[in-house]
Scaffold this active site. Sequence first.
Site, PDB file in Angstrom:
ATOM      1  N   GLY A  21      43.109  36.833  40.942  1.00 39.05           N
ATOM      2  CA  GLY A  21      41.042  37.470  42.031  1.00 39.05           C
ATOM      3  C   GLY A  21      40.028  36.370  40.752  1.00 39.05           C
ATOM      4  N   ASP A  41      44.304  43.791  30.742  1.00 34.74           N
ATOM      5  CA  ASP A  41      44.814  44.687  33.099  1.00 34.74           C
ATOM      6  C   ASP A  41      45.463  45.441  33.051  1.00 34.74           C
ATOM      7  OD1 ASP A  41      45.053  44.675  35.929  1.00 34.74           O
ATOM      8  OD2 ASP A  41      43.985  42.736  35.621  1.00 34.74           O
ATOM      9  N   TYR A 156      32.985  52.991  47.189  1.00 35.83           N
ATOM     10  CA  TYR A 156      32.109  52.226  45.984  1.00 35.83           C
ATOM     11  C   TYR A 156      31.311  51.451  46.213  1.00 35.83           C
ATOM     12  CZ  TYR A 156      33.527  47.197  45.275  1.00 35.83           C
ATOM     13  OH  TYR A 156      33.024  45.749  45.183  1.00 35.83           O
ATOM     14  N   THR A 191      40.123  36.915  47.766  1.00 35.50           N
ATOM     15  CA  THR A 191      40.642  38.014  46.799  1.00 35.50           C
ATOM     16  C   THR A 191      42.248  38.996  47.199  1.00 35.50           C
ATOM     17  OG1 THR A 191      39.400  39.347  45.995  1.00 35.50           O
ATOM     18  CG2 THR A 191      39.030  37.428  44.842  1.00 35.50           C
ATOM     19  N   TRP A 251      19.290  38.619  54.870  1.00 33.32           N
ATOM     20  CA  TRP A 251      18.956  39.463  56.067  1.00 33.32           C
ATOM     21  C   TRP A 251      18.907  41.055  56.630  1.00 33.32           C
ATOM     22  CZ3 TRP A 251      23.365  36.283  58.870  1.00 33.32           C
ATOM     23  CH2 TRP A 251      22.562  34.578  59.072  1.00 33.32           C
TER      24      TRP A 251
HETATM   25  P1  NDP Z   1      41.662  41.889  42.943  1.00 30.67           P
HETATM   26  O1  NDP Z   1      42.178  43.366  43.708  1.00 30.67           O
HETATM   27  O2  NDP Z   1      41.704  41.371  43.289  1.00 30.67           O
HETATM   28  O3  NDP Z   1      41.843  42.472  41.016  1.00 30.67           O
HETATM   29  C1  NDP Z   1      40.944  43.363  40.141  1.00 30.67           C
HETATM   30  C2  NDP Z   1      41.983  43.467  39.269  1.00 30.67           C
HETATM   31  O4  NDP Z   1      41.679  44.476  38.281  1.00 30.67           O
HETATM   32  C3  NDP Z   1      43.618  43.796  39.462  1.00 30.67           C
HETATM   33  O5  NDP Z   1      44.570  42.699  38.484  1.00 30.67           O
HETATM   34  C4  NDP Z   1      43.955  45.260  39.046  1.00 30.67           C
HETATM   35  O6  NDP Z   1      45.558  45.565  38.445  1.00 30.67           O
HETATM   36  C5  NDP Z   1      42.897  45.387  38.019  1.00 30.67           C
HETATM   37  N1  NDP Z   1      42.746  46.719  37.465  1.00 30.67           N
HETATM   38  C6  NDP Z   1      42.323  47.745  38.338  1.00 30.67           C
HETATM   39  N2  NDP Z   1      41.754  48.725  38.169  1.00 30.67           N
HETATM   40  C7  NDP Z   1      42.273  48.847  36.696  1.00 30.67           C
HETATM   41  C8  NDP Z   1      41.908  49.217  35.060  1.00 30.67           C
HETATM   42  N3  NDP Z   1      42.280  50.763  35.994  1.00 30.67           N
HETATM   43  N4  NDP Z   1      42.148  49.175  34.605  1.00 30.67           N
HETATM   44  C9  NDP Z   1      42.238  47.621  34.212  1.00 30.67           C
HETATM   45  N5  NDP Z   1      42.879  46.913  35.366  1.00 30.67           N
HETATM   46  C10 NDP Z   1      42.703  47.200  36.155  1.00 30.67           C
HETATM   47  O7  NDP Z   1      39.957  42.506  42.428  1.00 30.67           O
HETATM   48  P2  NDP Z   1      38.779  41.484  42.451  1.00 30.67           P
HETATM   49  O8  NDP Z   1      38.889  39.905  41.805  1.00 30.67           O
HETATM   50  O9  NDP Z   1      38.484  40.980  44.418  1.00 30.67           O
HETATM   51  O10 NDP Z   1      37.436  41.492  42.372  1.00 30.67           O
HETATM   52  C11 NDP Z   1      37.517  41.996  40.445  1.00 30.67           C
HETATM   53  C12 NDP Z   1      36.344  42.196  40.548  1.00 30.67           C
HETATM   54  O11 NDP Z   1      35.168  42.138  41.530  1.00 30.67           O
HETATM   55  C13 NDP Z   1      36.258  43.996  40.882  1.00 30.67           C
HETATM   56  O12 NDP Z   1      35.587  45.177  40.304  1.00 30.67           O
HETATM   57  C14 NDP Z   1      35.476  44.332  42.436  1.00 30.67           C
HETATM   58  O13 NDP Z   1      34.991  45.302  42.564  1.00 30.67           O
HETATM   59  C15 NDP Z   1      34.251  42.855  42.397  1.00 30.67           C
HETATM   60  N6  NDP Z   1      33.837  42.287  43.707  1.00 30.67           N
HETATM   61  C16 NDP Z   1      35.019  41.600  44.570  1.00 30.67           C
HETATM   62  C17 NDP Z   1      34.087  41.169  45.778  1.00 30.67           C
HETATM   63  C18 NDP Z   1      35.813  40.622  46.981  1.00 30.67           C
HETATM   64  O14 NDP Z   1      34.671  40.414  47.498  1.00 30.67           O
HETATM   65  N7  NDP Z   1      37.143  40.366  46.198  1.00 30.67           N
HETATM   66  C19 NDP Z   1      33.016  41.521  46.227  1.00 30.67           C
HETATM   67  C20 NDP Z   1      32.111  42.477  44.711  1.00 30.67           C
HETATM   68  C21 NDP Z   1      32.522  42.629  44.154  1.00 30.67           C
HETATM   69  P3  NDP Z   1      46.064  46.330  39.551  1.00 30.67           P
HETATM   70  O15 NDP Z   1      46.591  45.102  41.261  1.00 30.67           O
HETATM   71  O16 NDP Z   1      47.242  46.707  38.823  1.00 30.67           O
HETATM   72  O17 NDP Z   1      45.349  47.709  40.057  1.00 30.67           O
END
Ligand code: NDP
Length: 251
Positions: A21, A41, A156, A191, A251
């Site tokens: 992601g 991760d 969240y 993502t 908006w």
């Molecule tokens: P994804 O769910 O695609 O990826 C998140 C990654 O973080 C996964 O590999 C997950 O591993 C890992 N992760 C979760 N918990 C932990 C932990 N405790 N320790 C280490 N790694 C962990 O998320 P996105 O790429 O979409 O999001 C990335 C960031 O961007 C987040 O902070 C999200 O809140 C923020 N964000 C995303 C948006 C979106 O629209 N996608 C919008 C706004 C903000 P596992 O699968 O094992 O849990």
Amino acid sequence: MVLDKFKLNGQTAVVTGGARGIGLAIATALAEAGARVVIADLDPQGQKSAEHLQAQGLQAEYHSLDVTHSSQVEALAQTLGPVDILVNNAGICRNTPALETPDEEWLQVFNVNVHGVFWCSRAFGRGMAARQQGSIINIASMSGRIVNRPQPQAAYNASKAAVVHLTRSLAAEWAPFGVRVNAISPGYIGTKMTKRGLQTPEWRQDWLGLTPLGRLGEPEEVAACALFLASEASSYLTGSELVVDGGYTIW
Ligand code: NDP
């Protein structure tokens, strides 16, 4: 040349949640700019992601990390040696209505999204402060400023508002040590996190209809901003929040 300011040669960057992601796109951008990138991760898929970057001639490695355990975070900081850039990207979202949210779920969202950001910032910030240089980038969300609709996600939203203010607080405290702390607040990005919502027609309609640019963002569009904040190109920015949301919060 201003373009040279974006280069990260000789620097080490840690990206939490970098296995996929937005985190993986950021890890890729920082590695392409010349950094040695550490994907930290929970998901062992991070190993394959690091190997994929290595196959392109980039410097990348994977370390297993659960950001909710401060002892694991401290151990990783000890293992890695000097770190110049930290991207606190790991985050989770739950869509449970507030009246039905169990204690454990509320706490888990805060453990990952807020406490994890602090444990990592403290552990890696210590070395940065001692060396009088460093850039920390917290991936917050537009959900820290607005309430998304139609889906419920009180934990969240509150957690991301906390990330933005934690960013400002650490930026003020650590500026005298040469450590900059900034946040990126993405809107809806394509993502795994947004996949289920996009398959729900009413959610999809609201998400895209409320976004002036009328589309989702790509992880690479967030990564470009992270590269800017990681590098000398943003040397006068600290405590700032870059909102990367296709205009959603206008908006
Ligand atoms: P994804 O769910 O695609 O990826 C998140 C990654 O973080 C996964 O590999 C997950 O591993 C890992 N992760 C979760 N918990 C932990 C932990 N405790 N320790 C280490 N790694 C962990 O998320 P996105 O790429 O979409 O999001 C990335 C960031 O961007 C987040 O902070 C999200 O809140 C923020 N964000 C995303 C948006 C979106 O629209 N996608 C919008 C706004 C903000 P596992 O699968 O094992 O849990």
